[in-house]
Design an enzyme around this catalytic site. Structure first.
Site, mmCIF file in Angstrom:
data_model
loop_
_atom_site.group_PDB
_atom_site.id
_atom_site.type_symbol
_atom_site.label_atom_id
_atom_site.label_comp_id
_atom_site.label_asym_id
_atom_site.label_seq_id
_atom_site.Cartn_x
_atom_site.Cartn_y
_atom_site.Cartn_z
ATOM 1 N N HIS A 125 158.424 67.709 52.674
ATOM 2 C CA HIS A 125 159.255 68.387 53.681
ATOM 3 C C HIS A 125 158.341 69.077 54.675
ATOM 4 O O HIS A 125 157.601 69.980 54.314
ATOM 5 C CB HIS A 125 160.173 69.413 53.008
ATOM 6 C CG HIS A 125 161.413 68.796 52.462
ATOM 7 N ND1 HIS A 125 162.635 69.405 52.502
ATOM 8 C CD2 HIS A 125 161.620 67.590 51.890
ATOM 9 C CE1 HIS A 125 163.548 68.609 51.972
ATOM 10 N NE2 HIS A 125 162.956 67.509 51.573
ATOM 11 N N TYR B 127 168.673 77.262 55.276
ATOM 12 C CA TYR B 127 169.018 78.599 54.760
ATOM 13 C C TYR B 127 169.933 79.231 55.812
ATOM 14 O O TYR B 127 169.540 79.328 56.980
ATOM 15 C CB TYR B 127 167.781 79.472 54.618
ATOM 16 C CG TYR B 127 166.798 79.054 53.540
ATOM 17 C CD1 TYR B 127 165.837 78.061 53.777
ATOM 18 C CD2 TYR B 127 166.794 79.669 52.289
ATOM 19 C CE1 TYR B 127 164.922 77.697 52.791
ATOM 20 C CE2 TYR B 127 165.879 79.310 51.295
ATOM 21 C CZ TYR B 127 164.945 78.323 51.562
ATOM 22 O OH TYR B 127 164.038 77.967 50.586
HETATM 23 C C1 PHB Z 1 166.498 74.591 45.002
HETATM 24 O O1 PHB Z 1 166.505 73.450 45.472
HETATM 25 O O2 PHB Z 1 166.927 74.826 43.861
HETATM 26 C C2 PHB Z 1 165.990 75.710 45.809
HETATM 27 C C3 PHB Z 1 165.395 75.444 47.037
HETATM 28 C C4 PHB Z 1 164.924 76.488 47.810
HETATM 29 C C5 PHB Z 1 165.072 77.777 47.366
HETATM 30 C C6 PHB Z 1 165.645 78.040 46.144
HETATM 31 C C7 PHB Z 1 166.118 77.009 45.372
HETATM 32 O O3 PHB Z 1 164.630 78.795 48.151
#
Ligand code: PHB
Ligand code: APR
Length: 388
Positions: free
Chosen positions: A72, A199
């Site tokens: 990524h 996010y």
């Molecule tokens: C997840 O894919 O479980 C995951 C990804 C990013 C995060 C926390 C969990 O910040």
């Protein structure tokens, strides 16, 4: 029985440490309370820092990770309908790799199985004489009592293990922050709504779009601490995700039945020091971070790395220096991840009782982050992982 290093716990910290020690010619025994099936089915984190990937490559545990891990190069942050992308590769020079902790655990277990490790379903593990040069561990396996003598004990048994309790209370200092919400997670065999993570800070609360592969999605929504899983049928979670992640993500979202659903509270926790006598703690046994930023698994790997180096130094040169410095060295990196995950949690969640001040500060910070390369560099360096 005798070994050089007795490792308590077969999570990522214990498994990575065992394999690293093996590559360095040091013998260990891993004692895991649960069954192999149980640990290999457990749904956990899924984002690896480049440092974690490199470590796994060096210890010969990255064959499937190299083939199946998804690099990524960027990440998106959304707030109140506006989204911007941080180009991790451009500003921090490194990608992240999406690869499930569950898969990593399976890979390491398969390697360790060739040496009849870990010892699964080891019951009543107890640590003895840790403040002497002759520590030992006792446990029960198939009804038989076993005594395992060793030079060192690595406490890699997570937050609910026995190891951390062996550090005397009066020598221990703990630090904690409890956040007033949890994450409701959903795993489903559907293609992700976006090829990178999103996010989102939304008036209804935080949401995260993540994945385990191109065919398996992992999503989270912020929920209050009194929410019950029964009140969250799959449709309600999908509806909530569609709202919180915004119309573009919603349009790309494929719904499907959940393979797993769970609610986890968020907290930051550190216990210092990470060593007492011949006992050395690594991973969740010594610290917990909120999942925002995906640092937990990566800290387990960096602790294992530092601990292995210290143990190797002892056997190669008879030097105590690395062992004496382990706790401070590991904690220095741990606190930076504690700082980052705390900051990222504060930035992206809605806090109950906020009179609007905290949210305006979030908006200001996200706006700054979207425009300032310096701010993006600071975020991205921490997000992709600080150097060991
Ligand atoms: C997840 O894919 O479980 C995951 C990804 C990013 C995060 C926390 C969990 O910040
Ligand atoms: N005896 C033996 N094993 C134990 C005991 C015990 N008394 N108590 C716990 N264990 C085992 C657990 O069953 C688990 O498999 O120790 C292991 C600890 O593993 P993790 O909890 O995965 O901790 P760690 O290896 O430090 O990895 C941290 O895993 O939990 C996630 O989010 C966390 O990503 C982070 C990473």
């Amino acid at each position: 029985m005798r070994t050089q290093v007795a490792i308590i716990g077969g999570g990522p910290a214990g498994l990575i440490l065992a394999q690293q020690l093996h590559v360095a010619g040091i013998d260990s025994v891993v004692l895991e309370r649960r069954s192999r099936a149980y640990v290999e089915e457990r749904i956990r984190a899924g984002v690896l820092e480049q440092g974690t990937v490199s470590l796994l490559q060096r210890i010969g545990a990255a064959e499937r990770l190299n083939a199946e891990g998804l690099p990524h190069h960027g990440v998106s942050l959304a707030c109140d309908g506006e989204t911007f992308r941080i180009d991790l590769q451009a500003v921090a020079g490194k990608p992240l790799t999406v690869y499930g902790q569950t898969e990593l655990t399976r890979d390491l277990n398969a390697i360790l199985a060739t040496r009849d490790q870990p010892v699964f379903e080891a019951e009543d593990v107890a640590l003895h004489d840790i403040a002497t040069d002759e520590p030992y561990v006792t446990y029960r396996k198939d009804g038989q009592e076993v005594r395992l003598d060793c030079d060192f004990i690595a406490g890699c048994d997570g937050a609910h293990g026995v190891s951390h309790k062996m550090i005397p209370q009066d020598l221990r200092k703990t630090f904690e922050r409890i956040y007033p919400f949890g994450w409701l997670g959903l795993l489903a065999d559907v293609p992700p709504c976006s090829h990178e993570l999103i996010y989102s800070n939304h008036p209804r609360g935080f949401a995260l779009a993540s994945m385990r592969s191109t065919q398996r999605s992992r999503y989270y929504v912020q929920v209050s601490l009194d929410e019950k899983l029964e009140d969250w049928p799959d449709d309600r979670i999908w509806d909530e995700l569609a709202i919180r992640l915004g119309p573009k993500a919603a349009a790309g979202m494929t719904r499907g039945p959940s393979l797993e659903k769970s609610i986890a509270p968020l907290r930051s926790y550190v216990a210092e020091p990470m060593r007492h006598g011949r006992l050395f703690l690594a991973g969740d046994a010594a610290h917990i971070v909120p999942p925002t930023g995906a640092k937990g698994l990566n800290l387990a790997a960096s602790d294992a790395y530092y601990l292995c180096e210290a143990i190797v130094g002892f056997y190669r040169n008879g030097s105590q220096t690395g062992l004496d410095g382990y706790s401070a060295q590991a904690l220095s990196r741990v606190w930076k991840a504690v700082r980052f995950s705390w900051w990222f949690t504060q930035l992206m969640h809605r806090f109950p009782g906020d009179d609007g001040f905290a949210h305006r500060v979030q908006v200001a910070e996200l706006d700054y982050l979207s425009r300032s390369r310096a701010a993006q560099t600071a975020m991205a360096e921490n997000y992709v992982g600080l150097p060991y």
